[in-house]
Design an enzyme around this catalytic site. Structure first.
Site, PDB file in Angstrom:
ATOM      1  N   GLU A  72       3.474 -14.123  21.080  1.00  0.00           N
ATOM      2  CA  GLU A  72       4.772 -14.601  20.599  1.00  0.00           C
ATOM      3  C   GLU A  72       5.881 -13.797  21.281  1.00  0.00           C
ATOM      4  OE1 GLU A  72       5.573 -13.771  16.365  1.00  0.00           O
ATOM      5  OE2 GLU A  72       3.522 -13.028  16.268  1.00  0.00           O
ATOM      6  N   LYS A  94      -2.897  -3.992   0.625  1.00  0.00           N
ATOM      7  CA  LYS A  94      -2.463  -4.898  -0.462  1.00  0.00           C
ATOM      8  C   LYS A  94      -3.317  -6.159  -0.467  1.00  0.00           C
ATOM      9  CE  LYS A  94       2.478  -3.772  -0.335  1.00  0.00           C
ATOM     10  NZ  LYS A  94       3.115  -3.747  -1.631  1.00  0.00           N
ATOM     11  N   HIS A 145      -5.172  -9.270   9.152  1.00  0.00           N
ATOM     12  CA  HIS A 145      -4.021  -9.141  10.051  1.00  0.00           C
ATOM     13  C   HIS A 145      -3.218  -7.923   9.582  1.00  0.00           C
ATOM     14  CE1 HIS A 145      -0.455  -9.718  12.263  1.00  0.00           C
ATOM     15  NE2 HIS A 145       0.264 -10.097  11.223  1.00  0.00           N
ATOM     16  N   CYS A 180       1.533 -14.669  14.714  1.00  0.00           N
ATOM     17  CA  CYS A 180       0.378 -13.772  14.871  1.00  0.00           C
ATOM     18  C   CYS A 180      -0.945 -14.527  14.771  1.00  0.00           C
ATOM     19  CB  CYS A 180       0.422 -12.664  13.819  1.00  0.00           C
ATOM     20  SG  CYS A 180       1.962 -11.765  13.860  1.00  0.00           S
TER      21      CYS A 180
HETATM   22  N1  COA Z   1       7.670   7.538  -0.492  1.00  0.00           N
HETATM   23  C1  COA Z   1       6.585   6.732  -0.572  1.00  0.00           C
HETATM   24  N2  COA Z   1       6.666   5.373  -0.612  1.00  0.00           N
HETATM   25  C2  COA Z   1       7.891   4.820  -0.549  1.00  0.00           C
HETATM   26  C3  COA Z   1       9.064   5.610  -0.479  1.00  0.00           C
HETATM   27  C4  COA Z   1       8.906   7.015  -0.446  1.00  0.00           C
HETATM   28  N3  COA Z   1       9.969   7.828  -0.369  1.00  0.00           N
HETATM   29  N4  COA Z   1      10.127   4.765  -0.439  1.00  0.00           N
HETATM   30  C5  COA Z   1       9.644   3.506  -0.495  1.00  0.00           C
HETATM   31  N5  COA Z   1       8.296   3.541  -0.557  1.00  0.00           N
HETATM   32  C6  COA Z   1       7.374   2.403  -0.596  1.00  0.00           C
HETATM   33  C7  COA Z   1       7.826   1.283  -1.522  1.00  0.00           C
HETATM   34  O1  COA Z   1       7.490   1.562  -2.874  1.00  0.00           O
HETATM   35  C8  COA Z   1       7.068   0.121  -0.946  1.00  0.00           C
HETATM   36  O2  COA Z   1       5.709   0.196  -1.349  1.00  0.00           O
HETATM   37  P1  COA Z   1       5.028  -1.032  -2.133  1.00  0.00           P
HETATM   38  O3  COA Z   1       5.183  -2.221  -1.226  1.00  0.00           O
HETATM   39  O4  COA Z   1       3.607  -0.620  -2.292  1.00  0.00           O
HETATM   40  O5  COA Z   1       5.785  -1.193  -3.386  1.00  0.00           O
HETATM   41  C9  COA Z   1       7.049   0.409   0.560  1.00  0.00           C
HETATM   42  O6  COA Z   1       7.360   1.790   0.697  1.00  0.00           O
HETATM   43  C10 COA Z   1       8.087  -0.406   1.347  1.00  0.00           C
HETATM   44  O7  COA Z   1       9.357  -0.129   0.855  1.00  0.00           O
HETATM   45  P2  COA Z   1      10.334  -1.284   0.342  1.00  0.00           P
HETATM   46  O8  COA Z   1      11.647  -0.651   0.039  1.00  0.00           O
HETATM   47  O9  COA Z   1       9.680  -2.088  -0.711  1.00  0.00           O
HETATM   48  O10 COA Z   1      10.439  -2.255   1.586  1.00  0.00           O
HETATM   49  P3  COA Z   1      11.396  -2.264   2.847  1.00  0.00           P
HETATM   50  O11 COA Z   1      12.718  -2.798   2.435  1.00  0.00           O
HETATM   51  O12 COA Z   1      11.372  -0.972   3.561  1.00  0.00           O
HETATM   52  O13 COA Z   1      10.662  -3.365   3.761  1.00  0.00           O
HETATM   53  C11 COA Z   1       8.947  -4.470   4.963  1.00  0.00           C
HETATM   54  C12 COA Z   1       9.286  -3.289   4.075  1.00  0.00           C
HETATM   55  C13 COA Z   1       7.488  -4.470   5.296  1.00  0.00           C
HETATM   56  C14 COA Z   1       9.287  -5.764   4.236  1.00  0.00           C
HETATM   57  C15 COA Z   1       9.770  -4.340   6.277  1.00  0.00           C
HETATM   58  O14 COA Z   1       9.324  -3.207   6.986  1.00  0.00           O
HETATM   59  C16 COA Z   1       9.680  -5.555   7.186  1.00  0.00           C
HETATM   60  O15 COA Z   1      10.494  -6.495   7.052  1.00  0.00           O
HETATM   61  N6  COA Z   1       8.720  -5.554   8.164  1.00  0.00           N
HETATM   62  C17 COA Z   1       8.573  -6.598   9.154  1.00  0.00           C
HETATM   63  C18 COA Z   1       7.936  -7.887   8.629  1.00  0.00           C
HETATM   64  C19 COA Z   1       6.502  -7.751   8.235  1.00  0.00           C
HETATM   65  O16 COA Z   1       5.836  -6.833   8.647  1.00  0.00           O
HETATM   66  N7  COA Z   1       6.003  -8.717   7.439  1.00  0.00           N
HETATM   67  C20 COA Z   1       4.650  -8.638   6.938  1.00  0.00           C
HETATM   68  C21 COA Z   1       3.929  -9.937   6.830  1.00  0.00           C
HETATM   69  S1  COA Z   1       3.374 -10.536   8.403  1.00  0.00           S
END
Ligand code: COA
Length: 403
Positions: free
Chosen positions: A79, A242, A233, A111
């Site tokens: 992609e 998860k 994936h 993906c």
């Molecule tokens: N210490 C430990 N863990 C922490 C933390 C800290 N200080 N701060 C946050 N976290 C944890 C959160 O609790 C969360 O865990 P959980 O999902 O088990 O609840 C995790 O870190 C992610 O934090 P969160 O604030 O919920 O999300 P984010 O806004 O940082 O976004 C994604 C995370 C994955 C959505 C983002 O990185 C993203 O958009 N990635 C690209 C798209 C992607 O990968 N999609 C997946 C499907 S293909």
């Protein structure tokens, strides 16, 4: 007749950014990246590497000991395409001197395209058992500097030889798919970075998993416990955890069996997301890092591509698989990588090839077996890499600073 993986090699950049450095630069608790997302390092491509050089380096290793003339089809899943028309696989085909009696195409569905390539290749081999398919999955994950998805970026390629003589894994016929029109992640042609609703995308990933699992169970009559290991994936390793937690809960198991996935996550934790390649990087990681002999054990596979298409299928590990792994090659590649600081990473990230049709020599950095050497009249030109830059090489340092 068995059909499956005869050989599997991966390649990723010689440069990475430690996520602890990114966390400091973005003023974020590093534990959010290491514990919250389950990531340690992000592989970063230098200007002289792209999806073609990564795939060609992986393919060169995957084809060791295999007659290149036996490859009658190359499928290139990506992609991060470099051309709207020509398949990136033709450049790889040329760099590796594959037979002209071969067809080459590029596949796209986020993906999922790597999995699509696998399914197509298996049907093709069943029809033409003497022939082999080279499946390439190569991607660069880009979300943007400072974007929420930035810590999950990465890059990597997998090259897989599929045949009727599987030496690593043979696939079973039951396979369950799921498609739904959702806008969780997409990249319009005019954009360099993906548009993504990350949290929505994790939710859809899990829903697609449940649907596929339900259909796979109906097709196969197998329970979760009929599978010794699982490869999911891996956009970031916490996502795979998860996913496994969800399946264990659905199957009413107490807690989730971490040992069933942990070895599959080791490489991705250190590379970041490599989109189409990530499922296969998970498989390489599992086979090469498992202390237990997995011969004749069943692996469950889940592929997810945003947009979205997903699949659950399974395979059996071949006896004697350990003799055919590329463990030493992968270990050396991962160990020899060089850490970037955040400023260097941002310069690499900002690099763009000129679009004016002129001739431009691409600055050279440590790379694999092939490099992007020049762009001229809008044509990318590649070369065999005959130069190894030492760490802190003067010329290398000069060109990093010149970027
Ligand atoms: N210490 C430990 N863990 C922490 C933390 C800290 N200080 N701060 C946050 N976290 C944890 C959160 O609790 C969360 O865990 P959980 O999902 O088990 O609840 C995790 O870190 C992610 O934090 P969160 O604030 O919920 O999300 P984010 O806004 O940082 O976004 C994604 C995370 C994955 C959505 C983002 O990185 C993203 O958009 N990635 C690209 C798209 C992607 O990968 N999609 C997946 C499907 S293909």
């Amino acid at each position: 007749m068995k059909v499956g993986i005869e050989s599997l090699a991966l390649y990723s950049s010689r440069y990475y950014l430690p996520l602890s450095a990114l966390a400091e630069a973005r003023n974020i608790d590093p534990q959010k990246f290491t514990v919250g997302l389950g990531q340690e390092k992000m592989a970063v491509l230098p200007p002289n590497e792209d999806i073609v050089t990564m795939a060609a380096s992986a393919a060169k290793e995957a084809l060791v000991g295999i007659d290149p003339k036996s490859i009658s089809m190359v499928l290139f899943a990506t992609e991060s395409s470099i051309d709207q028309s020509k398949a990136a696989g033709i450049w790889v085909h040329n760099l590796l001197n594959l037979s002209s009696a071969c067809r080459v195409v590029e596949l796209k569905q986020a993906c999922f395209a790597g999995c699509a390539g696998l399914l197509l290749a298996l049907s093709y081999i069943k029809q033409f058992p003497g022939q082999k398919v080279l499946l390439l999955a190569s991607d660069v994950a880009r979300y943007g500097l400072g974007a929420i998805g930035e810590p999950t970026q990465g890059c990597g390629a997998c090259a897989i030889v599929l045949s009727a003589e599987p030496k690593l894994v043979s696939f079973e016929p039951e396979t369950a798919s799921y498609t739904s029109h959702v806008m969780d992640f997409w990249r319009p042609n005019y954009k360099e970075e993906a548009l993504v609703d990350g949290k929505y995308s994790t939710k859809i990933y899990l829903e697609a998993l449940q649907e596929c699992w339900k259909n796979y169970q109906a097709l196969s009559n197998r329970a979760l416990t009929d599978h010794a290991r699982f490869c999911y994936h891996i956009p970031f390793t916490k996502m795979a955890m998860k996913a496994h937690e969800r399946l264990c809960r659905e199957s009413k198991r107490v807690g989730y069996a971490q040992n069933e996935i942990q070895d599959s996550l080791i490489y991705s934790k250190n590379l970041g997301n490599s989109y189409t390649a990530s499922l296969f990087i998970g498989l390489a990681s599992l086979l090469e890092n498992s202390s237990e002999d997995l011969s004749e054990k069943r692996i469950g596979f889940f592929s997810y591509g945003s947009g979205c298409v997903a699949e659950f299928f399974s395979g059996i590990v071949e006896p004697g698989y350990k003799n055919h792994l590329k463990q030493a090659y992968h270990k050396a590649m991962l160990e020899k990588r060089e850490a970037l600081d955040v400023a260097e990473y941002e310069r690499f990230y900002a690099f763009r090839l000129p679009e004016d049709g002129g001739t431009f020599s691409v600055p050279q950095y440590t790379a694999g077996d092939f490099v992007l050497s020049e762009i001229s009249a809008h044509e990318r030109r590649y070369a065999k890499n005959d130069r190894l830059y030492a760490k802190q090489d003067e010329e290398l340092a000069k060109s990093v600073n010149a970027l």
